[in-house]
Write a protein that holds these residues in place. Sequence first.
Motif, PDB file in Angstrom:
ATOM      1  N   THR A   1      11.282 -32.856 -17.307  1.00 50.28           N
ATOM      2  CA  THR A   1      11.727 -32.580 -18.406  1.00 50.28           C
ATOM      3  C   THR A   1      10.748 -32.908 -19.564  1.00 50.28           C
ATOM      4  OG1 THR A   1      12.752 -34.661 -19.007  1.00 50.28           O
ATOM      5  CG2 THR A   1      14.156 -33.163 -17.787  1.00 50.28           C
ATOM      6  N   GLU A   2      10.860 -32.362 -20.563  1.00 43.98           N
ATOM      7  CA  GLU A   2       9.930 -32.395 -21.607  1.00 43.98           C
ATOM      8  C   GLU A   2      10.133 -33.794 -22.113  1.00 43.98           C
ATOM      9  OE1 GLU A   2       9.641 -29.598 -24.764  1.00 43.98           O
ATOM     10  OE2 GLU A   2      10.123 -27.917 -23.571  1.00 43.98           O
TER      11      GLU A   2
ATOM     12  N   LEU B   1       2.964 -29.820 -20.258  1.00 46.21           N
ATOM     13  CA  LEU B   1       4.068 -29.298 -21.274  1.00 46.21           C
ATOM     14  C   LEU B   1       4.081 -27.775 -20.947  1.00 46.21           C
ATOM     15  CD1 LEU B   1       6.104 -29.813 -23.228  1.00 46.21           C
ATOM     16  CD2 LEU B   1       4.413 -29.740 -25.067  1.00 46.21           C
TER      17      LEU B   1
ATOM     18  N   LYS C   1       7.565 -25.807 -19.680  1.00 44.10           N
ATOM     19  CA  LYS C   1       8.008 -25.139 -20.965  1.00 44.10           C
ATOM     20  C   LYS C   1       8.409 -23.712 -19.969  1.00 44.10           C
ATOM     21  CE  LYS C   1       6.864 -26.673 -25.325  1.00 44.10           C
ATOM     22  NZ  LYS C   1       8.397 -26.816 -25.748  1.00 44.10           N
TER      23      LYS C   1
ATOM     24  N   ALA D   1      11.431 -23.690 -17.666  1.00 46.61           N
ATOM     25  CA  ALA D   1      12.666 -23.807 -18.006  1.00 46.61           C
ATOM     26  C   ALA D   1      13.165 -22.679 -18.416  1.00 46.61           C
ATOM     27  CB  ALA D   1      12.272 -24.773 -19.191  1.00 46.61           C
ATOM     28  N   LYS D   2      12.361 -21.436 -18.439  1.00 47.76           N
ATOM     29  CA  LYS D   2      12.765 -20.209 -18.907  1.00 47.76           C
ATOM     30  C   LYS D   2      12.516 -19.191 -17.763  1.00 47.76           C
ATOM     31  CE  LYS D   2      11.451 -20.637 -23.816  1.00 47.76           C
ATOM     32  NZ  LYS D   2      10.843 -20.278 -25.001  1.00 47.76           N
TER      33      LYS D   2
ATOM     34  N   HIS E   1       6.828 -16.169 -21.502  1.00 43.05           N
ATOM     35  CA  HIS E   1       7.843 -17.033 -22.030  1.00 43.05           C
ATOM     36  C   HIS E   1       7.317 -17.771 -23.239  1.00 43.05           C
ATOM     37  CE1 HIS E   1      10.558 -16.159 -18.878  1.00 43.05           C
ATOM     38  NE2 HIS E   1       9.840 -16.308 -17.889  1.00 43.05           N
TER      39      HIS E   1
ATOM     40  N   ALA F   1       5.187 -19.944 -23.431  1.00 45.80           N
ATOM     41  CA  ALA F   1       5.051 -21.451 -23.199  1.00 45.80           C
ATOM     42  C   ALA F   1       3.659 -22.138 -23.779  1.00 45.80           C
ATOM     43  CB  ALA F   1       5.061 -21.827 -21.763  1.00 45.80           C
TER      44      ALA F   1
ATOM     45  N   ASP G   1       4.264 -22.273 -27.775  1.00 42.45           N
ATOM     46  CA  ASP G   1       5.233 -23.278 -28.112  1.00 42.45           C
ATOM     47  C   ASP G   1       4.615 -24.629 -27.884  1.00 42.45           C
ATOM     48  OD1 ASP G   1       7.006 -21.425 -28.586  1.00 42.45           O
ATOM     49  OD2 ASP G   1       8.240 -21.905 -26.774  1.00 42.45           O
ATOM     50  N   THR G   2       3.757 -24.838 -26.911  1.00 46.49           N
ATOM     51  CA  THR G   2       2.863 -26.071 -26.917  1.00 46.49           C
ATOM     52  C   THR G   2       2.100 -26.123 -27.860  1.00 46.49           C
ATOM     53  OG1 THR G   2       3.029 -26.051 -24.417  1.00 46.49           O
ATOM     54  CG2 THR G   2       1.398 -27.359 -25.238  1.00 46.49           C
TER      55      THR G   2
ATOM     56  N   GLU H   1       3.959 -27.356 -31.030  1.00 43.26           N
ATOM     57  CA  GLU H   1       4.286 -28.843 -31.024  1.00 43.26           C
ATOM     58  C   GLU H   1       3.086 -29.727 -31.177  1.00 43.26           C
ATOM     59  OE1 GLU H   1       6.690 -30.537 -28.052  1.00 43.26           O
ATOM     60  OE2 GLU H   1       7.973 -28.717 -27.805  1.00 43.26           O
TER      61      GLU H   1
END
Length: 332
Positions: A168-169, A246, A250, A253-254, A287, A289, A292-293, A296
Amino acid sequence: MSLDVTATKPHERLAEALAPEMEAVNLMIRDRMSSEHAPRIPEVTAHLIEAGGKRLRPMLTLAAAKLCGYEGPYHIHLATTVEFIHTATLLHDDVVDESDQRRGRPTANLLWDNQSSVLVGDYLFSRSFQIMVETGSIRVLGILADASATIAEGEVLQLTAARDLTTTEDTYLKVIRGKTAALFSAATQVGAVISGADESVEKALYDYGDALGIAFQMVDDLLDYGGTEAIGKNIGDDFRERKLSLPLIKAVAKSDADEMAFWTRTIAKGKQVEGDLEAALDIMRKHGALDDTRDEALQWAAKAKACLAEVPAHDIRDMLSDIADYVVARIS
């Protein structure tokens, strides 16, 4: 003191502002990495230490001490300690990861052997504790000892999480807070502690180092999928080594059933063929990813800057704020 106008990057400006202190650190590094009986120790150590690294971690210690008005000699010892701990972890990491390139050069384990890299890393860890004891500060010793244990714990957690598609993250954050951010936060905290800074300032500098280290590692993980060879590592190493960084977490997860079958083959089972890296990148982009990384990492850099609000106004504080921007500049 007038700064070099050619030093345009934040870490270069910080290095210029800390030039006398950094020279003292470099002298201590060369002195303390020597060995009367085992010449391979300085050979291996010099190969990595003199490979052109930015010395960011020891600079953070010096910056924190200067920011807090320290006038004693022991910030040099602590910065040297931080660099030795960092170098020791790199020597061990390259053996664990079976890496053949570090900072654009062949790794020590490739030029010598795994045994030399592990044992010289052990020597540097031991040397770092000898140096930190010279400060006479039990608190400093405790902080750096805790950081050393946390780094090792983070590396072991990463090893057990590798190839596990259920990672998980939250687990990822524990890994990078251990293996990377722990030394950043210790570096800034000990600079405050040796200076006798107020508790609020010490905590602010610790939190700054923690957030900066997390942003730093997220950027590093992102560049593994979107950087260039110029960053001194082979693009796609994390994918080939089946690390759950990460961007991959990510994307997993999708992922739909077909994409999960791809991840199971390439990451869980390690059966990779030509073109798989490009396919992995396609799924990550699909996705979001990578984006999104990136977001963050930028958020953590912003958090690092916000922590400095508790620190007294100083040119060095402004440079530390710029360092946070610089860490994420390659992806922003």
